[in-house]
Write a protein that holds these residues in place. Sequence first.
Motif, PDB file in Angstrom:
ATOM      1  N   ILE A 148       4.164  28.432  12.094  1.00 28.51           N
ATOM      2  CA  ILE A 148       4.849  29.181  10.631  1.00 28.51           C
ATOM      3  C   ILE A 148       6.507  28.634   9.625  1.00 28.51           C
ATOM      4  N   GLY A 149       6.582  27.876  10.447  1.00 25.54           N
ATOM      5  CA  GLY A 149       7.500  26.677  10.165  1.00 25.54           C
ATOM      6  C   GLY A 149       7.111  26.209   9.176  1.00 25.54           C
ATOM      7  N   ILE A 150       6.047  25.035   9.571  1.00 24.55           N
ATOM      8  CA  ILE A 150       5.816  23.786   9.129  1.00 24.55           C
ATOM      9  C   ILE A 150       5.315  24.411   7.359  1.00 24.55           C
ATOM     10  N   TYR A 151       4.185  25.889   7.650  1.00 32.11           N
ATOM     11  CA  TYR A 151       3.909  26.685   6.285  1.00 32.11           C
ATOM     12  C   TYR A 151       5.517  26.799   5.342  1.00 32.11           C
ATOM     13  N   ILE A 152       6.576  27.219   5.806  1.00 32.63           N
ATOM     14  CA  ILE A 152       7.511  27.473   5.159  1.00 32.63           C
ATOM     15  C   ILE A 152       8.046  25.888   4.651  1.00 32.63           C
ATOM     16  N   GLY A 153       8.185  24.981   5.141  1.00 37.55           N
ATOM     17  CA  GLY A 153       9.170  24.537   5.371  1.00 37.55           C
ATOM     18  C   GLY A 153       8.252  23.247   4.749  1.00 37.55           C
ATOM     19  N   GLU A 154       7.034  22.996   4.999  1.00 34.11           N
ATOM     20  CA  GLU A 154       6.229  21.836   4.200  1.00 34.11           C
ATOM     21  C   GLU A 154       5.246  22.123   3.061  1.00 34.11           C
ATOM     22  N   PHE A 155       4.995  23.654   2.834  1.00 35.06           N
ATOM     23  CA  PHE A 155       4.029  23.806   2.064  1.00 35.06           C
ATOM     24  C   PHE A 155       5.569  25.031   0.591  1.00 35.06           C
ATOM     25  N   LYS A 156       6.419  23.914   0.347  1.00 32.52           N
ATOM     26  CA  LYS A 156       6.735  24.954  -0.787  1.00 32.52           C
ATOM     27  C   LYS A 156       6.417  25.114  -2.185  1.00 32.52           C
ATOM     28  N   ARG A 157       5.713  24.876  -2.429  1.00 31.72           N
ATOM     29  CA  ARG A 157       5.503  24.749  -3.964  1.00 31.72           C
ATOM     30  C   ARG A 157       4.602  26.020  -4.048  1.00 31.72           C
ATOM     31  N   ASP A 158       3.533  27.003  -2.795  1.00 31.83           N
ATOM     32  CA  ASP A 158       2.604  27.351  -3.045  1.00 31.83           C
ATOM     33  C   ASP A 158       3.340  29.341  -2.541  1.00 31.83           C
ATOM     34  N   LYS A 159       3.036  30.017  -3.758  1.00 28.73           N
ATOM     35  CA  LYS A 159       3.690  31.110  -3.812  1.00 28.73           C
ATOM     36  C   LYS A 159       4.393  32.000  -3.084  1.00 28.73           C
ATOM     37  N   LEU A 160       2.949  32.157  -1.827  1.00 26.90           N
ATOM     38  CA  LEU A 160       2.192  32.613  -0.192  1.00 26.90           C
ATOM     39  C   LEU A 160       3.550  32.504   0.452  1.00 26.90           C
ATOM     40  N   SER A 161       4.326  31.031   0.619  1.00 27.79           N
ATOM     41  CA  SER A 161       5.218  30.015   1.654  1.00 27.79           C
ATOM     42  C   SER A 161       6.288  30.696   1.246  1.00 27.79           C
ATOM     43  N   HIS A 162       6.710  30.571  -0.202  1.00 29.31           N
ATOM     44  CA  HIS A 162       8.102  31.993  -0.528  1.00 29.31           C
ATOM     45  C   HIS A 162       8.159  33.637  -0.128  1.00 29.31           C
ATOM     46  N   VAL A 163       6.906  33.619  -0.176  1.00 28.99           N
ATOM     47  CA  VAL A 163       6.877  35.885   0.162  1.00 28.99           C
ATOM     48  C   VAL A 163       6.606  35.752   2.563  1.00 28.99           C
ATOM     49  N   ALA A 164       5.950  34.134   2.832  1.00 26.86           N
ATOM     50  CA  ALA A 164       6.280  34.534   4.219  1.00 26.86           C
ATOM     51  C   ALA A 164       8.213  33.988   4.431  1.00 26.86           C
ATOM     52  N   ARG A 165       8.669  32.881   3.859  1.00 33.01           N
ATOM     53  CA  ARG A 165       9.902  32.786   3.906  1.00 33.01           C
ATOM     54  C   ARG A 165      10.756  33.922   4.075  1.00 33.01           C
ATOM     55  N   GLY A 166      10.578  34.817   3.016  1.00 32.20           N
ATOM     56  CA  GLY A 166      10.566  35.676   2.736  1.00 32.20           C
ATOM     57  C   GLY A 166      11.386  36.741   4.398  1.00 32.20           C
ATOM     58  N   ALA A 167       9.797  36.815   4.719  1.00 32.29           N
ATOM     59  CA  ALA A 167       9.470  37.932   5.915  1.00 32.29           C
ATOM     60  C   ALA A 167      10.382  36.763   6.958  1.00 32.29           C
ATOM     61  N   VAL A 168      10.140  35.884   7.216  1.00 34.13           N
ATOM     62  CA  VAL A 168      10.863  35.228   8.106  1.00 34.13           C
ATOM     63  C   VAL A 168      12.269  35.647   7.962  1.00 34.13           C
ATOM     64  N   ASN A 169      13.125  35.250   6.546  1.00 37.35           N
ATOM     65  CA  ASN A 169      14.577  36.013   7.172  1.00 37.35           C
ATOM     66  C   ASN A 169      14.661  37.251   7.269  1.00 37.35           C
ATOM     67  N   MET A 170      13.393  37.908   6.819  1.00 39.44           N
ATOM     68  CA  MET A 170      14.370  39.400   7.378  1.00 39.44           C
ATOM     69  C   MET A 170      14.485  39.598   8.786  1.00 39.44           C
ATOM     70  N   LEU A 171      12.709  39.303   9.339  1.00 44.58           N
ATOM     71  CA  LEU A 171      12.830  39.741  10.775  1.00 44.58           C
ATOM     72  C   LEU A 171      13.861  38.379  11.484  1.00 44.58           C
ATOM     73  N   VAL A 172      14.339  37.393  10.968  1.00 47.62           N
ATOM     74  CA  VAL A 172      15.123  37.232  11.925  1.00 47.62           C
ATOM     75  C   VAL A 172      16.953  37.373  11.831  1.00 47.62           C
ATOM     76  N   GLU A 173      16.960  38.477  11.028  1.00 50.50           N
ATOM     77  CA  GLU A 173      17.947  39.721  11.043  1.00 50.50           C
ATOM     78  C   GLU A 173      17.222  40.969  12.075  1.00 50.50           C
ATOM     79  N   PHE A 174      16.501  40.867  11.825  1.00 52.86           N
ATOM     80  CA  PHE A 174      16.243  41.579  12.137  1.00 52.86           C
ATOM     81  C   PHE A 174      16.698  43.136  13.199  1.00 52.86           C
ATOM     82  N   PRO A 175      17.443  43.638  13.883  1.00 53.36           N
ATOM     83  CA  PRO A 175      17.554  44.764  15.613  1.00 53.36           C
ATOM     84  C   PRO A 175      16.958  43.956  16.467  1.00 53.36           C
ATOM     85  N   THR A 176      17.330  43.157  17.489  1.00 51.32           N
ATOM     86  CA  THR A 176      15.891  43.168  17.829  1.00 51.32           C
ATOM     87  C   THR A 176      15.546  44.546  18.653  1.00 51.32           C
ATOM     88  N   ILE A 177      16.361  45.866  19.024  1.00 52.15           N
ATOM     89  CA  ILE A 177      16.016  47.535  19.258  1.00 52.15           C
ATOM     90  C   ILE A 177      15.336  47.273  18.459  1.00 52.15           C
TER      91      ILE A 177
END
Lengths: 312, 306
Positions: free
Chosen positions: B90-119
């Motif tokens: 997933i990280g490779i997709y976000i970092g390497e394929f930055k021109r993809d539209k979906l890559s921006h969506v995935a980056r947003g999702a990952v950024n949200m997930l990393v801040e999610f309450p772990t509970i």
Amino acid sequence: MLGLLLLLFLGFYAVSVAALIFLKFRWGMRVVGLAAVLILGSIAVMFAVYSAPALAKYGLSLFTTAEWDPGAERYGLLSAIVGTLISSAIAITVAMPLAVSAAVAINEFLPGQVRWVVASLLDLTAAMPTVIYGLWGRDVLGPALAAGLNALGSWLLGAEPVRTPLNLLTAGVLLAVMITPYAAAIIREGYGLIPRQIEEAIYAVGATRFEAVLIKLRYIKQYVAGGFFLALGRAMGETAAVAMVVGGNYVRLVLNPVDPGITISSLIALQFPNAANYLYMTPVLYAAALTLVLMGLVINGVALYLLYRWQV
Amino acid sequence: MNWRRVKNWLGIGAIVVLSLFAVAPVLSVVVSIYAAGAAAIASLGGLATFLTAEPPDPFATSGGVGPLLAGTLYMTALGAAAGILVGFPIGIYIGEFKRDKLSHVARGAVNMLVEFPTIAMGLFVYGMFSMVRGDVNSVLAPLSRDLSSVLGGWVTWFVGPLDFYNAYIGAAALAIVMIPYVALFTASAYASIDQPLREAAYSLSGREYKAVFTVLRKVVWRAVLASFLLGTAKIAGETAPLFFTALGNHYYAPFTGPTGAVTLWIYEAAQSSYKVQVDSAYGAAAVLLTVVLALFILAKLLGRGR
């Protein structure tokens, strides 16, 4: 049935990723990236579905009452929501000056070797298990805060305001310690991106070093704000450490920060184990989790918007 | 002029003092945990006993973290393996394929997930698993019977019908905590590759997946490995995702049922009213801190050698 479908789906997903990576690489990577979106989406959908019974039964009163009486199946999340707001407000107020100072000092003032030590300690602060903070908060931070405030109170007012070291204030200060490195990391990132010309221009007009720092912080204000919101999001969701020091008082609304209180996440942690004994407690707790997730999504959304707009 | 100079020194002084305040707590934590932890381990029967024995009941004089350490290591290893397996691509997709539209969506999702309450991860995995448990067990029960008739009875400790709480869903919750963490680090490592190097990799390696997964991987390997270690340290210290997935257990028990973890024991024992259990919480915290510190220092050394 559902389980077999899920297993089949996971198997199909893995096989199609493996096949696509060899056949159509870019599409394979797209399917991989989709996984992150799917995880996020299924968490949100599942919480919404699981909390539906509670939302249908109690409606808005679930969020506007503070009652918690499982025997009568009467629940309200107000005290948990207010407790979350109080403790994270305390946390962010204490954390932001520390985070800004740490970021500035590391990038600007500290000499080489000390800088590395302070930066590493800040990273370690972020890596420390939260439950260890809970232990430290119970036995070191809480009593110290209580003793300090009581000494101050009896000197100024002639009364001791803090009755127990386990309260919302302790939780807030403990959270401040835990979220400082996250805010500091974002601010440092922005600080490192200030163009050399801007820095030279600041000194060229005769600014002192402190004035230069203030101007630079204003220049990267999106990063400061982004760090603020990211750290706030962390503070709201933190569970184990908070549950250990917050006092666990979920029966009435608490507005005084030195009284034992409750936060949304610690309410879930403390009540979920016996939720199965009651008809509606599980949906109510999923509704609490949904609230937490939605609050987090809004706050982190703001933070990411600020940081992202800056980058593009 | 003079006032500006005074203000300058006052400001710098305040910044330096506050920055020291920001790192003072972690020093206090490390010192107090090791001081109390060492004393507790000595009084509970020494290090060897402490690392293998079951945790003390309120009236015991010795005890340890044996089953809890086993649970933590097992779940962390499984969770880290799964987290890396999913998070790295997933990280490779976000970092390497930055021109993809979906890559921006995935980056947003990952950024949200990393801040999610772990509970929330724990609740999610618990809810998912309680829906599918029956079906999963209809596969696992015959599998465990067949395997144990071939390999011996020890298999039932690892493979068998799963309880509502077990080590595997604990590991799954930890994996979901780890995925966004690894993904973000991998993405920033891949994004930092110099453009000429990237072009060389693509032009020489033939297939695109070889360029990305073999050649470019070797460029960023140190940083990515450091992120694996930091992520592992992070999930080794997680408590909240395990509350409703592993649940906790005080005895050596099959991983298909409730499983103990060091963090869960610290959480439980710290709030106990018996001194011997509070002491063991400090001992357990010292053990956990040692594991986390070791991973942290290893990651720092890897990151520095670049």
